[in-house]
Scaffold this motif. Structure first.
Motif, PDB file in Angstrom:
ATOM      1  N   VAL A 126       0.868  -1.180   0.000  1.00  0.00           N
ATOM      2  CA  VAL A 126       0.000   0.000   0.000  1.00  0.00           C
ATOM      3  C   VAL A 126       0.904   1.230   0.000  1.00  0.00           C
ATOM      4  N   ASN A 127       0.572   2.207  -0.821  1.00  0.00           N
ATOM      5  CA  ASN A 127       1.375   3.437  -0.837  1.00  0.00           C
ATOM      6  C   ASN A 127       1.435   4.026   0.574  1.00  0.00           C
ATOM      7  N   PRO A 128       2.638   4.294   1.077  1.00  0.00           N
ATOM      8  CA  PRO A 128       2.763   4.736   2.476  1.00  0.00           C
ATOM      9  C   PRO A 128       1.926   5.973   2.806  1.00  0.00           C
ATOM     10  N   PHE A 129       1.649   6.789   1.814  1.00  0.00           N
ATOM     11  CA  PHE A 129       0.895   8.009   2.102  1.00  0.00           C
ATOM     12  C   PHE A 129      -0.611   7.759   2.178  1.00  0.00           C
ATOM     13  N   LEU A 130      -0.996   6.475   2.039  1.00  0.00           N
ATOM     14  CA  LEU A 130      -2.398   6.119   2.266  1.00  0.00           C
ATOM     15  C   LEU A 130      -2.551   5.483   3.641  1.00  0.00           C
ATOM     16  N   CYS A 131      -1.548   5.657   4.461  1.00  0.00           N
ATOM     17  CA  CYS A 131      -1.607   5.143   5.833  1.00  0.00           C
ATOM     18  C   CYS A 131      -1.505   6.324   6.789  1.00  0.00           C
ATOM     19  N   GLU A 132      -2.488   6.445   7.693  1.00  0.00           N
ATOM     20  CA  GLU A 132      -2.478   7.552   8.653  1.00  0.00           C
ATOM     21  C   GLU A 132      -2.657   6.997  10.055  1.00  0.00           C
TER      22      GLU A 132
END
Ligand SMILES: Cc1cc2nc3c(=O)[nH]c(=O)nc-3n(C[C@H](O)[C@H](O)[C@H](O)COP(=O)(O)OP(=O)(O)OC[C@H]3O[C@@H](n4cnc5c(N)ncnc54)[C@H](O)[C@@H]3O)c2cc1C
Ligand code: SF4
Ligand code: SF4
Ligand code: FES
Lengths: 665, 167
Positions: A87-93
């Motif tokens: 998963v693209n890291p910037f889709l993880c919060e």
């Protein structure tokens, strides 16, 4: 994007003690777009991260919210886990339900309700997050150093010794800066020339250093790793490749009476000259303003006498273009010219001191030239007016420094020490002479500094008077110094043979123009500003540009050399990589909406916003828009909040993402 | 040291718009120091106060916030050097506008909270919550919001947009 997984962490008991984690997970599961939820004791542990990866694969998750501690703690951990799971890291919060919730509230129901809100906000945000790719920029492993004083020389040698290419640009015909003008240096009294000259020679002989003297920076473009620099090499009128440095031209030049500014105008030089005998490079330049050939078209003596035929009156300025990856600014300082107030200057002059009108009132640098063995008097201390040996010398400290009423409130840092040095040099040469010093405070923090200062009083018998000087005037062949002694509360008057003023250290004339070319910031005095006063003292806020020496603030030689080596180390760290990777939190301009007002350019603290022309196929200008250089943008978002047409957006913090969070309330 | 909790009739909603470098970190510190404060606040994190568009404040009021707190680094400490100066200038003008449209300015608090000022964060949030509790709910904006929704002017979420286009 609407297959989101929500992972609620117990953090042992740190969260679950006050927050009902199961309820949070259950409530999150009811949110639109959430495809999977769970709660686990330690999400950050290996099993926790594996659980996340497994869930992504099994449930085809496209976005992740980890409800746990602060993102400042573990955002990296979970973004890496997301990346590993595909998963693209910037889709993880992260939803911060520990520092901002479980630890600060006691009531379980209230804390649980708040945790659910926080998770909801982050779910809404993640739905609108975009996949971002880290930005990589290539690094040109060549450094530009501006200024060839001790700071620039030290940085150049350090970087060149590490195996990287260096371009050193110096404005004057020779490198060396102020240190080449000094006689002996505190706190050890070693001869400045003796420690400086070998370093200057190392520079010119170093295979990795390209030296441009008598040259200035014309323009700088680009950003960290990729600067393009135009250097203007002023016409020297002597071909450097042919000149052997024999010096015949200088000896034969009929113009002999030009004041030598290197010697503070105490001596004279010809029109074709090197500033001082140990100059590096040892190639003369013709001072076209004073050369008879250039004034009248007659003479030509130097050309006739030059064996290798190096003198070339037709030479023109040359522009050299250099590609570099990093810049070290080391342009040093100048001394405050304390004559009458210059027109248009914010800084008051010292008309009452008669500097510039009374010949025996000189500044510290002039005293250095008098005391220097290679100076115009061969090291003999004499008065400029009649060449007599001065039997009483008054030194005045803090002239211009710490003088708010005159426009400068800072301390110049070096004057206490060099004045102490001057009293010693004076006493060593004029044994029956008496030195007096007017001072406000003695500031001697530095290794061996206070001991040095005390020696000037205890061994060299300098008389220190605490107080200010109000006026200086000529009386016969003496200079009368009117001042006060605040310790005993009386007015004092001393008839002196020579007065030496320790004038304030100021940035170089034109420091602001150079800063504007480089896109770096400076303070109200035009000293260059470091990125952080405590933690980033050698970097500019503009990435890839570093500071060394007195251009950043008054400094002595040890401090200058330390900073220069630190700047070199920063450059080498940058050059250790082939490419730079940085967080893609940068602003982007929507060129369709941008009206080209460039309000963003005015507010951007990094100078990242440029103008971009949009043309049609036949080259007609359609409009001008803003363009954000991703290599330079720091990611603050000020431009976005400023843009009147809402056409610049900060990736990772778009209006849509923020609005979604607010609306989730 | 459990104190008996007072139940209030009205629990205000407070939205805090903060920068990540100073105030967010200060709020984290309040957490690690286990300080206690009212749970009414919801934090939205920004890179810098310079990113905070006054529109966000309006939208927060419109979407149900009774009070808004904006906080970042102290002047001179901004991670991006000047973001908070731009923010300060922007908000000075914005306050006037808010006053003009009739919002009680004591519902809106600007402040500087550094990464070391966990205590100041707690004070700030506690004070604002209590003050807004006295003022009661902010209704004017919500009525506006209702009117807007009723006229069908906004399709604010991607889901709604998608649904709308599918018709
Ligand atoms: C009277 C006096 C006595 C001193 N005595 C001592 C002492 O005993 N011990 C001690 O530790 N320190 C002493 N100092 C301090 C010392 O001179 C400084 O610490 C040191 O010179 C700072 O070095 P620098 O390289 O930063 O600057 P500088 O020596 O000023 O060198 C800067 C160089 O950059 C060049 N330059 C400037 N602008 C440009 C441009 N735009 N483009 C290209 N090149 C440019 C200049 O021509 C110069 O060569 C003394 C200073 C003074 C004034
Ligand atoms: S220009 Fe000619 S005469 Fe002058 S120093 Fe060079 S070689 Fe010698
Ligand atoms: S985000 Fe900040 S640094 Fe980047 S372009 Fe906008 S104002 Fe400049
Ligand atoms: S980073 Fe905190 S206000 Fe700019």
């Amino acid at each position: 994007m609407s297959r989101i997984g929500v992972f609620v962490c117990h953090c042992g008991e740190n969260i679950s003690r006050t927050v009902d984690v199961e309820k949070v997970a259950a409530e999150a599961g009811r949110l639109f777009g959430v495809a999977y939820t769970c709660d686990y004791k330690y999400m950050c542990s290996d099993p926790g991260q594996n659980l996340l990866k497994k869930a992504v694969a099994e449930h085809k998750l496209e976005g992740i919210v980890v409800a746990a501690c602060s993102p400042r703690m573990h955002e990296k951990t979970f973004r890496n886990a997301a990346k590993a799971a595909g998963v693209n890291p910037f889709l993880c919060e992260m939803a911060n339900i520990r520092e901002h919730c479980s630890w600060v509230h006691e009531d379980r129901d209230e804390a649980t309700a708040k945790a659910i809100d926080i998770v909801t906000m982050m779910v809404e945000r993640v739905k609108r997050n975009k996949k971002l790719q880290p930005i990589t920029v290539p690094v040109t492993k060549k450094a530009l150093i501006i200024g060839g004083g001790i700071a620039g020389i030290q940085s150049a040698l350090d970087i060149a010794d590490s195996g990287h290419q260096v371009v050193l640009v110096e404005r004057e015909p020779s490198i060396g800066g102020h240190m080449a003008q000094l006689s002996e240096t505190f706190p050890t009294l070693d001869c400045s020339q003796c420690i400086m000259t070998p370093k200057m020679v190392d520079v010119v002989n170093h295979p990795n250093i390209t030296l441009h003297t008598y040259a200035e920076i014309e323009a700088v473009e680009g950003y960290i790793g990729n600067f393009q620099v135009k250097v203007r090499k002023k016409a020297r009128s002597v071909d450097m490749a042919k000149c052997t440095g024999c010096g015949v031209c200088m000896a034969k030049c009929p113009q002999k009476k030009i004041p030598n500014s290197f010697d503070k105008n105490l001596g004279f030089r010809p029109a074709i000259y090197v500033p001082f005998p140990q100059a590096v490079p040892n190639t003369p330049v013709i001072d076209r303003e004073n050369c008879t050939w250039f004034k009248t078209g007659k003479c030509g003596v130097c050309q006739k006498v030059c064996g290798p035929g190096a003198v070339d009156y037709t030479q023109e300025d040359e522009i050299v273009v250099e590609q570099v990856g990093a810049v070290v600014v080391a342009t040093g300082f100048q001394l405050y010219d304390i004559g009458p107030k210059p027109a248009g200057s914010a800084i008051e002059g010292y008309g009452e001191f008669g500097y510039g009108t009374i010949p025996d009132v000189i500044d510290g640098l002039t005293f250095e030239r008098l005391a220097s063995a290679s100076g115009p008097t061969g090291g003999k201390i004499v008065r400029p007016s009649d060449g007599a040996e001065p039997k009483s010398v008054v030194f005045v400290q803090c002239v211009g420094s710490r003088a708010r009423e005159k426009g400068i409130s800072y301390c110049s840092k070096i004057c206490c020490m060099y004045t102490a040095k001057h009293t010693m040099l004076y006493k060593h040469k004029v044994h029956d002479g008496q030195a007096y010093v007017f001072f406000m405070d003695a500031r001697t923090p530095g290794k061996g500094y206070d001991e040095f200062w005390r020696r000037s009083i205890e061994e060299e018998e300098a008389v220190y008077i605490r107080g200010m000087v109000s006026r200086l005037y000529q009386k016969g062949d003496k200079v009368v110094v009117m001042g006060s002694d605040v310790h005993i509360g009386v007015q004092v008057e001393i008839e002196a043979d020579l007065v030496v003023l320790a004038t304030a250290v100021q940035p170089r004339e034109g420091a602001d123009t150079l800063a504007q070319k480089l896109g770096i910031s400076y303070d109200k005095y035009h000293f260059y500003s470091e990125a952080h006063a405590k933690l980033r003292p050698v970097e500019c806020a503009t990435a890839g540009i570093y500071l060394a020496g007195a251009c950043q603030g008054p400094k002595d030689i040890p401090d200058t050399v330390s900073q220069a080596s630190a700047a070199a180390a920063k450059v080498m760290t940058l050059f250790a990589r082939n490419e730079l990777e940085r967080e893609p939190i940068v602003a982007k301009v929507n060129e369709r909406f941008c009206v080209g007002c460039l309000a963003c350019r005015k507010v951007c603290p990094y100078g990242a916003v440029e103008e971009k022309e949009i043309r049609d196929r036949s080259g007609n200008l359609i409009k001008v828009v803003a363009y954000v250089n991703p290599g330079v943008c720091g990611g603050c978002g000020t431009c976005q909040a400023t843009c009147p047409s809402k056409s610049v957006e900060l990736d990772g913090y778009t209006d849509e993402q923020i609005m979604a969070m607010i609306e989730a309330l | 040291m459990h104190t008996d909790k007072v139940k209030h009739d009205f629990e205000p909603k407070i939205v805090a718009l903060v920068c990540t470098w100073c105030t967010y970190a200060g709020a984290d510190l309040a957490g690690t120091s286990r300080m206690q404060y009212p749970p009414n606040v919801r934090v939205v994190k920004f890179p810098c106060t310079g990113r905070i568009d006054p529109v966000f404040i309006l939208r927060a009021f419109q979407k149900g916030a009774d009070g808004v707190l904006v906080s970042g680094c102290h002047p001179g400490d901004c991670h991006y050097m000047a973001g908070n100066f731009h923010a300060r200038r922007r908000f000075a003008a914005f306050r006037k506008l808010l006053e003009f449209v009739g919002v009680d300015l004591s519902r809106l608090q600007f402040s500087w909270v550094s990464a070391a000022e966990g205590g100041k964060w707690v004070e700030m949030v506690t004070e604002l919550t209590e003050r807004v509790r006295q003022l009661g709910p902010l209704t004017e904006f919500r009525e506006l919001e209702l009117a807007e929704q009723w006229s069908g002017a906004t399709l604010t979420t991607p889901e709604l947009k998608e649904a709308y286009q599918a018709i």
